[in-house]
Design a protein around this motif. Structure first.
Motif, PDB file in Angstrom:
ATOM      1  N   GLN A 137       0.833  -1.204   0.000  1.00 36.92           N
ATOM      2  CA  GLN A 137       0.000   0.000   0.000  1.00 36.92           C
ATOM      3  C   GLN A 137       0.868   1.254   0.000  1.00 36.92           C
ATOM      4  O   GLN A 137       1.822   1.367   0.761  1.00 36.92           O
ATOM      5  CB  GLN A 137      -0.914   0.012   1.233  1.00 36.92           C
ATOM      6  N   TRP A 138       0.506   2.209  -0.870  1.00 39.46           N
ATOM      7  CA  TRP A 138       1.197   3.499  -0.923  1.00 39.46           C
ATOM      8  C   TRP A 138       0.432   4.542  -0.120  1.00 39.46           C
ATOM      9  O   TRP A 138      -0.812   4.538  -0.070  1.00 39.46           O
ATOM     10  CB  TRP A 138       1.322   3.986  -2.367  1.00 39.46           C
ATOM     11  N   TYR A 139       1.179   5.433   0.516  1.00 39.86           N
ATOM     12  CA  TYR A 139       0.633   6.547   1.266  1.00 39.86           C
ATOM     13  C   TYR A 139       1.323   7.834   0.797  1.00 39.86           C
ATOM     14  O   TYR A 139       2.469   7.800   0.346  1.00 39.86           O
ATOM     15  CB  TYR A 139       0.869   6.380   2.768  1.00 39.86           C
ATOM     16  N   ARG A 159      -2.561  10.617   3.539  1.00 39.43           N
ATOM     17  CA  ARG A 159      -3.702   9.977   2.888  1.00 39.43           C
ATOM     18  C   ARG A 159      -3.203   8.770   2.120  1.00 39.43           C
ATOM     19  O   ARG A 159      -2.060   8.732   1.649  1.00 39.43           O
ATOM     20  CB  ARG A 159      -4.402  10.948   1.938  1.00 39.43           C
ATOM     21  N   ARG A 160      -4.060   7.764   1.994  1.00 41.57           N
ATOM     22  CA  ARG A 160      -3.734   6.611   1.158  1.00 41.57           C
ATOM     23  C   ARG A 160      -3.744   7.022  -0.313  1.00 41.57           C
ATOM     24  O   ARG A 160      -4.551   7.853  -0.728  1.00 41.57           O
ATOM     25  CB  ARG A 160      -4.737   5.482   1.378  1.00 41.57           C
ATOM     26  N   LEU A 161      -2.871   6.400  -1.079  1.00 43.57           N
ATOM     27  CA  LEU A 161      -2.912   6.543  -2.527  1.00 43.57           C
ATOM     28  C   LEU A 161      -3.717   5.376  -3.092  1.00 43.57           C
ATOM     29  O   LEU A 161      -3.307   4.218  -2.998  1.00 43.57           O
ATOM     30  CB  LEU A 161      -1.493   6.553  -3.101  1.00 43.57           C
ATOM     31  N   GLU A 162      -4.886   5.680  -3.639  1.00 45.00           N
ATOM     32  CA  GLU A 162      -5.704   4.651  -4.281  1.00 45.00           C
ATOM     33  C   GLU A 162      -5.027   4.170  -5.556  1.00 45.00           C
ATOM     34  O   GLU A 162      -5.096   3.003  -5.929  1.00 45.00           O
ATOM     35  CB  GLU A 162      -7.091   5.221  -4.584  1.00 45.00           C
ATOM     36  N   ALA A 163      -4.390   5.081  -6.238  1.00 44.42           N
ATOM     37  CA  ALA A 163      -3.516   4.824  -7.374  1.00 44.42           C
ATOM     38  C   ALA A 163      -2.408   5.856  -7.276  1.00 44.42           C
ATOM     39  O   ALA A 163      -2.483   6.790  -6.479  1.00 44.42           O
ATOM     40  CB  ALA A 163      -4.276   4.942  -8.694  1.00 44.42           C
ATOM     41  N   ARG A 166      -3.893   9.264  -7.629  1.00 45.46           N
ATOM     42  CA  ARG A 166      -5.206   9.522  -7.040  1.00 45.46           C
ATOM     43  C   ARG A 166      -5.189   9.202  -5.550  1.00 45.46           C
ATOM     44  O   ARG A 166      -4.790   8.102  -5.142  1.00 45.46           O
ATOM     45  CB  ARG A 166      -6.278   8.689  -7.753  1.00 45.46           C
ATOM     46  N   LEU A 167      -5.619  10.158  -4.724  1.00 49.93           N
ATOM     47  CA  LEU A 167      -5.687   9.971  -3.277  1.00 49.93           C
ATOM     48  C   LEU A 167      -7.042   9.400  -2.877  1.00 49.93           C
ATOM     49  O   LEU A 167      -8.052   9.618  -3.543  1.00 49.93           O
ATOM     50  CB  LEU A 167      -5.452  11.299  -2.560  1.00 49.93           C
ATOM     51  N   ASP A 168      -7.060   8.695  -1.748  1.00 49.26           N
ATOM     52  CA  ASP A 168      -8.256   8.013  -1.278  1.00 49.26           C
ATOM     53  C   ASP A 168      -8.579   8.481   0.136  1.00 49.26           C
ATOM     54  O   ASP A 168      -7.726   8.398   1.037  1.00 49.26           O
ATOM     55  CB  ASP A 168      -8.039   6.503  -1.293  1.00 49.26           C
ATOM     56  N   GLY A 169      -9.810   8.952   0.340  1.00 49.21           N
ATOM     57  CA  GLY A 169     -10.261   9.280   1.682  1.00 49.21           C
ATOM     58  C   GLY A 169      -9.763  10.619   2.181  1.00 49.21           C
ATOM     59  O   GLY A 169      -8.943  11.292   1.554  1.00 49.21           O
TER      60      GLY A 169
END
Length: 308
Positions: A137-139, A159-163, A166-169
């Protein structure tokens, strides 16, 4: 124990340095030129080295967004599945910075912006740091302004990197200022008000000895208050624990280092960690690149000995 040298490994203007190892070669990226692009040129000077001591310049890495004057700050590069991703902030002077990402097939670039504002809802976001955990998982860690903090100013978030683009959450708080040494400026006019402004910035995370170690810079990058602090956590999202007191990893010292900070960490092929950071030259006209061995104590605390 080694001592921090007052001699830089590169004497050009190279603020906010980040070093990436690709195979047996190292690539350094820095803000440089006060973050301004040369007319018709690229931004973010990139250097290469075989030994972390002798560096060669390859010019700019990033194709500017436009010909309009902009301030480009604090690049970091991550490699994932054969593509190099350069994260950075861009704004007008020291205002309105947002995080963006550019890609290249090689670490030397040219990097091309992907047309994405990663932080459209932030009034100010700088110093992006991509980190990949052991599970893949990338952050993305970064600094943002928070007027609701106990010590108002710039704080750290993740934040988490969804891709990779692209950031997630929502942003998860990491650290806010907790000590007097992290004061940036008293009575600073910001957002139509006046604050005693505190600053944490330049987050960088590594996993060592089963824990996550966060390095950050605090104080004012313009003077001797600037230094590097440290916190630990059991997960990339925290909670983070830090010792009280002054900067515990790097600080201005009697040997001549002035305002050392905005560090990254790179590991050589033998597993030795090195702390990469900038410090002001004696004339106070530019921040220069320093590389020093990073020492881990038996208690798991990172340190670089102070010049004395």
């Amino acid at each position: 124990m080694s001592r921090v040298s007052v001699e830089p490994v590169h004497t050009g203007n190279f603020a906010d340095p980040f070093v990436l190892r690709v195979g047996e070669r190292y690539y350094a990226y820095g803000t440089g030129l006060d973050g301004q692009q040369e007319p018709g040129g690229r931004v973010f000077e990139v250097l290469s080295s075989d030994d972390l001591h002798t560096w060669h310049s390859h010019g700019g890495a990033l194709i500017p967004l436009s010909d309009e004057p902009r301030a480009y700050w604090a690049p970091e590069v991550a490699e994932f599945q054969g593509t190099f991703y350069l994260y950075y902030s861009v704004g007008v002077g020291d205002s309105g910075h947002h995080l963006r990402v550019a890609t290249s097939r090689t670490p030397l670039g040219p990097f091309t912006d992907q047309g994405v504002n990663l932080t459209p809802d932030e009034p100010f976001a700088i110093d992006p740091h991509p980190f990949q955990d052991k599970d893949g998982q990338w952050y993305l860690y970064y600094a943002r302004d928070d007027l609701a903090a106990d010590r108002v100013g710039t704080v750290l978030a993740v934040r988490r990197l969804e891709a990779m683009t692209r950031l997630d959450g929502p942003a998860v708080p990491v650290l806010a200022a907790s000590s007097d040494w992290q004061l940036y400026q008293r009575q600073r006019p910001m957002y139509g008000r006046v604050f005693d402004w505190h600053t944490l910035e330049g987050a960088f995370v590594v996993r060592r000895q089963g824990q996550y170690h966060l390095f950050y810079s605090g104080g004012a990058w313009t003077n001797e208050t600037y230094g590097v602090g440290h916190a630990v956590a059991d997960h990339p999202l925290g909670p983070w624990r830090e010792p009280q007191g002054g900067p515990v990893v790097l600080r201005s010292g009697p040997g001549g280092l002035r305002g050392p900070g905005h560090n990254s960490v790179v590991q050589d092929a033998h597993g030795q960690d090195y702390l990469v950071f900038h410090a002001w030259n004696p004339q106070g006209t530019q921040r220069e690149l320093h590389v020093e061995p990073l020492i881990w104590t038996a208690a798991g605390t990172p340190c670089v000995a102070t010049v004395g």
